[in-house]
Scaffold this active site. Sequence first.
Site, PDB file in Angstrom:
ATOM      1  N   ARG A  46       5.255  50.326 -15.501  1.00 19.79           N
ATOM      2  CA  ARG A  46       5.956  51.547 -15.533  1.00 19.79           C
ATOM      3  C   ARG A  46       6.599  51.896 -16.883  1.00 19.79           C
ATOM      4  O   ARG A  46       6.678  52.874 -17.417  1.00 19.79           O
ATOM      5  CB  ARG A  46       6.787  51.601 -14.070  1.00 19.79           C
ATOM      6  CG  ARG A  46       7.773  52.983 -14.398  1.00 19.79           C
ATOM      7  CD  ARG A  46       8.567  53.149 -12.990  1.00 19.79           C
ATOM      8  NE  ARG A  46       9.252  52.209 -12.419  1.00 19.79           N
ATOM      9  CZ  ARG A  46      10.326  51.630 -12.797  1.00 19.79           C
ATOM     10  NH1 ARG A  46      11.041  52.187 -13.981  1.00 19.79           N
ATOM     11  NH2 ARG A  46      11.017  50.691 -12.282  1.00 19.79           N
ATOM     12  N   TYR A  98      -0.531  78.603 -20.706  1.00 14.06           N
ATOM     13  CA  TYR A  98      -1.392  77.998 -19.636  1.00 14.06           C
ATOM     14  C   TYR A  98      -0.564  78.299 -18.349  1.00 14.06           C
ATOM     15  O   TYR A  98       0.636  77.969 -18.325  1.00 14.06           O
ATOM     16  CB  TYR A  98      -1.448  76.475 -19.877  1.00 14.06           C
ATOM     17  CG  TYR A  98      -2.049  75.659 -18.435  1.00 14.06           C
ATOM     18  CD1 TYR A  98      -2.934  76.191 -17.676  1.00 14.06           C
ATOM     19  CD2 TYR A  98      -1.114  74.723 -17.995  1.00 14.06           C
ATOM     20  CE1 TYR A  98      -3.335  75.385 -16.553  1.00 14.06           C
ATOM     21  CE2 TYR A  98      -1.218  74.041 -16.948  1.00 14.06           C
ATOM     22  CZ  TYR A  98      -2.448  74.257 -16.172  1.00 14.06           C
ATOM     23  OH  TYR A  98      -2.961  73.585 -15.086  1.00 14.06           O
ATOM     24  N   ASP A 170       2.047  73.347 -28.532  1.00 13.76           N
ATOM     25  CA  ASP A 170       1.117  72.728 -27.544  1.00 13.76           C
ATOM     26  C   ASP A 170      -0.236  72.541 -28.433  1.00 13.76           C
ATOM     27  O   ASP A 170      -0.786  73.669 -28.694  1.00 13.76           O
ATOM     28  CB  ASP A 170       0.792  73.430 -26.039  1.00 13.76           C
ATOM     29  CG  ASP A 170      -0.159  72.814 -25.366  1.00 13.76           C
ATOM     30  OD1 ASP A 170      -1.290  72.269 -25.597  1.00 13.76           O
ATOM     31  OD2 ASP A 170       0.096  72.805 -24.044  1.00 13.76           O
ATOM     32  N   LYS A 195      -8.142  67.274 -22.126  1.00 13.21           N
ATOM     33  CA  LYS A 195      -9.068  68.203 -22.701  1.00 13.21           C
ATOM     34  C   LYS A 195      -9.978  67.307 -23.869  1.00 13.21           C
ATOM     35  O   LYS A 195     -10.609  66.295 -23.668  1.00 13.21           O
ATOM     36  CB  LYS A 195      -8.014  69.336 -23.429  1.00 13.21           C
ATOM     37  CG  LYS A 195      -7.320  69.784 -22.383  1.00 13.21           C
ATOM     38  CD  LYS A 195      -7.936  70.387 -21.039  1.00 13.21           C
ATOM     39  CE  LYS A 195      -7.072  71.340 -20.315  1.00 13.21           C
ATOM     40  NZ  LYS A 195      -6.014  70.693 -19.688  1.00 13.21           N
TER      41      LYS A 195
END
Length: 392
Positions: A46, A98, A170, A195
Amino acid sequence: MKTATKCVHWLGGDEDAYGAMVPPIYQTATFRQPNAVEFGEYDYTRTANPTRTLLERQLAALEEGAYAAAFASGMAATTALVRLLDSGDEILAGDDLYGGTVRLFERVLPRQGIKVRYVDATDPAAVRAAISVHTRMLLIETPSNPLMRIADIEALADVAHRAGAWLVVDNSMLSPCLQRPLRHGADVVIHSATKFLCGHSDVTAGALITNDAGLYERIAFQQNAEGAGLSPFESWLLLRGLKTLALRVERQNASAERIAEYLSRHKAVKRVFYPGLGTHPGREVHRRQATGNGAVISFTTGDAELSRRVAESARLFAIAVSFGSVNSSISLPCYMSHASVPEDLRAQLGPPADLVRISVGIEDVEDLIEDLDRAFTIAARLAERCAASIGK
């Protein structure tokens, strides 16, 4: 090294004890420690994992950044970043985002006492006028999703920094192969690595990249504290996807330019949104800060039902959310990727109902154009039959 070379040669290869040509995967949750009172370099996945570290180094190098943090999704990355803000702080965001980002901003952040306002990011003067003493972050997409609006990164960096705010860009739409926002003054780059970075629709991932050591330390703390770091296996898959990133983007970019030209001439298309077209607003700004136009195209038909029929009649363009994969896809953002935009903001932030978004894959471009042509023909015939039926 040039970007294409950075994609192929993974950083850390010389350090591997066995000279592996492919990065090894450390599929482990925990690590043996040197003794009972000291930690080694890695202790718990983690917090950090060697496979994820390799990925983060490569992502930073591709974006010309010093630091990167990989997350379980693009939204996890965005969430970790906004967690750095305090109650009373404000985010100024572009007005074409988005839908998932808008959902986070409108339905989660208010509970943390963080206000979000939206502005036309293509107009630096409007941004300058909208920024306030409470603004701590200016977040934009360029090109934006789904209307391909172009924001001037360098100009907005100046506006943000004069106000003591971060500029966050972004870059999911283009990837570092075509645009590197840090070079133009951005403080943080966000990626939905699902993406183009992955490119095969088999990984959900996100990333934050920066050159600010202090900011990175806070991001890494948040990544560990909330446990949103990318798993070893997904990190390994993403490393594999990066190897072909430059090659894929080059092919997709070239095909998209031809398809955009085809759509701009089609009688059923009212408007095409693509920065590669000479008529696209902000094209000159885009050419100053990017070396390509990407593989995502949006267009309108003037008829929401016709747009739906075109999407449903395509065969090679699969109806699917997301973009950037080797497989071409098609969607109606109003009903899919942006369906989560709150009703009271639909008029300001929601895409029109007749807007179609396509993501161009690596298939033969002639086949893709033929598929779209067939879809338009079928959609037109269905419309004629429907009209005739109503007439009866």
